[in-house]
Design an enzyme around this catalytic site. Structure first.
Site, mmCIF file in Angstrom:
data_model
loop_
_atom_site.group_PDB
_atom_site.id
_atom_site.type_symbol
_atom_site.label_atom_id
_atom_site.label_comp_id
_atom_site.label_asym_id
_atom_site.label_seq_id
_atom_site.Cartn_x
_atom_site.Cartn_y
_atom_site.Cartn_z
ATOM 1 N N ASP C 146 0.816 -1.214 0.000
ATOM 2 C CA ASP C 146 0.000 0.000 0.000
ATOM 3 C C ASP C 146 0.857 1.276 0.000
ATOM 4 O O ASP C 146 2.100 1.202 -0.087
ATOM 5 C CB ASP C 146 -0.932 -0.044 1.225
ATOM 6 N N ASP C 206 -9.436 3.648 -3.401
ATOM 7 C CA ASP C 206 -10.214 2.462 -3.039
ATOM 8 C C ASP C 206 -11.628 2.484 -3.619
ATOM 9 O O ASP C 206 -12.298 3.521 -3.647
ATOM 10 C CB ASP C 206 -10.340 2.356 -1.512
#
Lengths: 410, 410, 410, 410
Positions: C146, C206
């Site tokens: 991430d 996201d």
């Protein structure tokens, strides 16, 4: 419902600069918006006394902030340490800090991540360690750190981060908890990298005491890749800038929408109410910028609204998000929703248009992220500016009236 | 009113390159716009004589500037020092400087922060120290420093700053005050970083002798992140570019809108008046670009307007801001307001449309930053092109007539 | 026809990270979309059992992925190696991996190219080698990596590439084949440089379980220079982002449109069908994000459509391209075409509008890159959601019906 | 008139990569557009023979260019030198070069400033010196240098320049004049920095054999800060990209609009005429991309138009500029004007719309940069596709007919 929980965890767990400060957005008063360079020990201390006497301290306004122009013309020629202007501060900064601390308040100071401050005094670029040590020795509790004369050290997040991280490291090295308030005007997307080095970061050029007057001195119409922060930014422009950024703030690290203009005379009562309310629910620091020694009752009533302040101080530190924005005559109508602890929710309808609007809001819009359950539940609705439960439980949608240049915050 | 003062302090206190030059925008004459590479000692000196004889020197036009093409094909093969073209300058640059100085004028020269100048002669990139020393030895007073063939050393403010700071440092090291005129065409936002290294910086590609002919050779329609400066930029395009940038100039460091085209034949009288007026109130250097030895009376009358020049020379060095811009037939109508010393204010209405417009301006628009007092006061209004008090005190709003392609400057 | 061949060669020959993995887009299940931080060994293993029992493994869903929040509060104080939360994973990660491997599945883990993970646990920035070794020692088969708290190490492809290449190198150095799933949200155009260091790269913020609700939390409307990835990105927004990027994927290196939301409740059946179909033909990894232990038959029917999965698994690995996009009431109608092996072609008509549309598609639009021959040929047409040959050979154009919020995939 | 001269000097004096090549844009033939990876010694030599036999060599088509896929799977394991595919080139590249040279032609080869070529073969990044030496040893005369798999070494002009300058330096070091054709697709504004390191530079993603079909595979609609070059770029899109860039080319250094598609079948005769004409007057390299061994008479007639080629070969090397662009039904009408030696001027009217247009052009638009004299003079007007003086002298404006998808070039 179920999916909501992880998100809460995420926000609660977010890590910031580890100095333990600003668990909720800092509150206080700053010299610049009203007094500019016309500052002095007398001004600082007399204002601090008002903060205590009028109960502002008890509401959370604890930081008394000296902005630019406190400096002597040059640094100490031998030690290179910063020196205060002996006329404005005849007893030095430490004396002011001591007096402030006696009142139970905290003192902040100002410098610049460049060769000069915006007003032309010595800057801290490449003097970070010397300056941080001096601030700590003076017992300073807060540093606002500006961006003028930065010698071109910008252009990528990495370049800007290194410049601002140098002061963060220097402040931490002093061992004194000093709230670090970054003021790089949103250059190079500080919301992406300032969270681990600062307690707050400005997102725009300087505020102007105007609700919605457009001005090319604040030329950007979008925040995400603005190449010229400028100044003279109207309140609604800054709110537009803040809209996508709320997700980047949290306990210990907040978006800073700039100091308040409430009471400085450029806006109407309704506009100041909107300004104050939006700053609060967007979890901006609430730094007063008016002359506290000569304040109207109206101004006092706005900045002391405990219900609004309590939203700002909610421990989740989660900024409201803009759910929609609709064009109306002469402006737009906006719905903002914020999550609070204990499943409370703050809802704001902001109308920047010229006319009063009668409207309704779908409950589904308020709970876009919630479960079926949340969308079907009943709620108590409080108007935070009326402080009464205006008719209580509602189902399915909210109906109400939003006057021009005003918002209702629930 | 009160809040106006700090801002004044801010501007007055701003620090720039500390060579003491350009406290107001530089004025003079440059070879390029009219003569391009067709230059010589004879041209320079004969033009200088005209500057003195016609009184231009007394008005402030003091710099005589040699642009590109003064160089020999190569540097000195041994010392690597720059060498002038022996045909164009048979007695060398020092001789020209001496002659210019005898007339009470100053001499400027040109080079480039790249491997080649725009016309293909040797550039100064990585030769900064050698070249600065030679210029100082030649008694040169001014350097225009261009941006061609920069070998890709651009792309962030930091990269560009380092390239231009190298020459700034080299010029300062000579001990001779040499006005440093950066010409990087606005790449990488020089207004944010050139103030501490240069006396002025160009904000756009080269000017074209046209009022508003759009041309893809100057393709950007916005200045803030223009990726291709080009050339052939019309006057109104450059004015649009300048609109947000005025806040970045001040005594010792000014935005440069490029050299003047007044008298070169591509615009009407009204358009040249607008061009000259806007350059003046935007605090651009006023560098003449026409053939001074063969100038019409009309041209002479424009470039010698003392009222306009005095606005440019106002010691505050504060550029006018655009307050609003309204569409009109074939263009737009713009209101510009600038602060001068002693609370004087310069107001310009610029009409880029095709038709004469009868309009009025709200006094509140002129004093958007002032106090209630300023907005309600009475003012004397002077037309700087009529040089008479056209009917004196006015209240509440100004009414007048703005012809197409013209502006009224008050 | 002739000119088509080289292009095929080009795609087939493209080189990626040389770990031999992800020859077609990876398939599996991840904890985050449904469970967030609420994870445990029990959850992982019980879900893995369902994957086997319900036949999902046989369809290709082989990776069981632990997302954020698996970590202990701190690294091992001596070795600095990562440590799992002993409450959530009482037997450690290696035990989970062993159990997963016994079922014939593979295990994935999560970390972050920053100082902290998004949920605030320790990140891997500057710990790449230690962490990769530990993952390999645990027998982990997959890493999702991430981008939170990246300390400003972004802003050019070069800066971001170096940060992500450090982990790629560390994973390769372990000798264990570990699928490397980059999650930098599309910052700095990873599609241009991630192909040689990773098996897949995220292209957006996201996903949100919504078909087309716009939200400023995912503020960019274009993908190519988005300066703020955000989160809460609706399915149709991500599809818009993916449109130009298909050319950058291929065997071993794919664009990742984020994990699936099918079955999480925020969309209708038709919308989930579209979501799943588009992910498949755009050659995104197909990572389930719902609760597999409590799945409706409808959800099961979508995620087990073998025809759609087989398109995703086509060995050419060539993503569909958007041929056109037309406005319709409340949205748009889009034509997508993808090349498969053996001259098969997948065609999708996506309708994001509110109404059912009867339309036709020119065969010439389907074969824009082919020869005259391809445009004139006859084809068998199969509806991949009906699984029958709906009336077979067609000439010249396709006529059909596309319901609102649905697509037909042929 | 007077002011026109310096500009000519400027262009004539511009300095480029000092290998003495490409004083006018290079001409030749390349394998990629028609044959892709389907190449061989036989194809190269048989095509070269056609170039000689059909008189194309005499018209200036002198470079025979091998594009991607000539390589063996790997470099020489010991020397790391590049190796050709022994099946496609059984006698090696040097043999091909010798044969080509015997015909009086020159040979070009292809590599990539990345770890892999676009088709996946070994790239030259960090192998520049080895590879340049090998090319010189093979007697290669030309290098096309691509941009795939560049490992993120891009994002500012500086980063990209360093990557491409490495090969430029290596080629120069060989002592063999090798034309250096940069193909970085316009990333990081090569027109600003490639002029001193390369003879030409691509400005866009790969051309597609289509006149104006929009495709998201070539997603940018502007050239100045395109973040994704893509491929599948239609002819009119590339012409739009070229519009502002002409000023950056000149003898020895040209904008490259990509190889020609004339004769490959995707456009009409009129469209190919426009494609070829615009490439010529924009001073793009003219690199044929069709199968010369099976060419129609129509194709032959286009690529052998001596009048058009002579404009491309004009020694000034000055690209035409777009003077205006007007919307018409289904497209636009554009006026392009270019300066040639001896005060000749090339004028093109391009109509991308669907209908034939009868229009007139003001002479003042043709001579926007000239003197009054030039605007009032009389001219002979030749149609370069009719090759006759169509009615000779005209005054004040030109009237004519422009068919849809066609241009008239005068």
């Amino acid at each position: 419902m179920f999916r909501f929980l992880p998100l809460l965890s995420l926000l609660a767990g977010a890590h910031a600069l580890e100095n333990g400060l600003a668990r909720t957005p800092q509150m206080g008063w700053n010299t610049w918006n009203h007094f500019g360079c016309g500052i002095s020990e007398e001004l600082i201390l007399s204002t601090a006394r008002v903060i205590v006497q009028k109960g502002l301290k008890d509401l959370g306004y604890e930081y008394v902030l000296i902005d630019d122009c406190w400096q002597a013309p040059e640094r100490d020629p031998k030690t290179k340490a910063p020196v205060a202007d002996p006329k404005k501060f005849p007893h030095g900064i430490k004396h002011v800090a001591d007096e402030i601390h006696k009142m139970g308040l905290k003192l902040g100071i100002y410098s610049d991540a460049g060769s000069r401050t915006c007003a032309g005094f010595f800057g801290s670029l490449d003097y970070e360690e010397i300056d941080a040590k001096q601030y700590a020795a003076w017992k300073v509790d807060y540093l606002k750190y500006d961006n003028c004369y930065n010698e071109g050290r910008s252009g990528t997040p990495q370049i800007s981060q290194q410049r601002y991280a140098a002061m963060s490291k220097a402040l931490n090295a002093t061992g004194r908890p000093i709230l670090y308030s970054m003021c790089n005007w949103g250059e190079d997307q500080p919301w992406n990298w300032a969270n681990t080095i600062a307690n707050s970061w400005r997102i725009s050029g300087d505020i102007h005491d105007s609700f919605k007057r457009f001005d090319e001195r604040c030329p950007c119409t979008q925040v995400l890749d603005c190449k010229f922060a400028g100044y003279h930014c109207a309140v609604t422009r800054i709110i537009d800038f803040a809209a996508p950024l709320g997700q980047k703030g949290g306990p210990g690290h907040f978006n800073d929408l700039d100091m308040l203009e409430v009471g400085n005379g450029g806006m109407t009562y309704d506009e100041y109410v909107t300004h104050f309310s939006m700053w609060a629910i967007l979890k901006s620091p609430l730094i007063l910028g008016n002359d506290l020694t000569a304040m109207s009752d109206e101004t006092f009533s706005i900045i002391t609204n405990e219900a609004i302040i309590s939203v700002n101080k909610d421990v989740m530190g989660s900024a409201a998000n803009r759910i929609w924005k609709q064009e109306v005559a002469g402006g737009d109508l906006q719905l903002w929703v914020g999550w609070l602890t204990n499943w409370d929710t703050v809802v704001a309808l902001m109308n920047t248009g010229e006319e009063t609007i009668k409207t309704s809001v779908a409950i589904a819009d308020v709970f876009t992220d919630g479960s079926d359950w949340s969308r079907k539940a009943a709620y108590n609705l409080y108007d935070l500016w009326e402080l009464e439960d205006n008719d209580g439980r509602r189902y399915g949608k909210y109906q109400g009236v939003v006057r021009g240049h005003i918002q209702n915050v629930h």
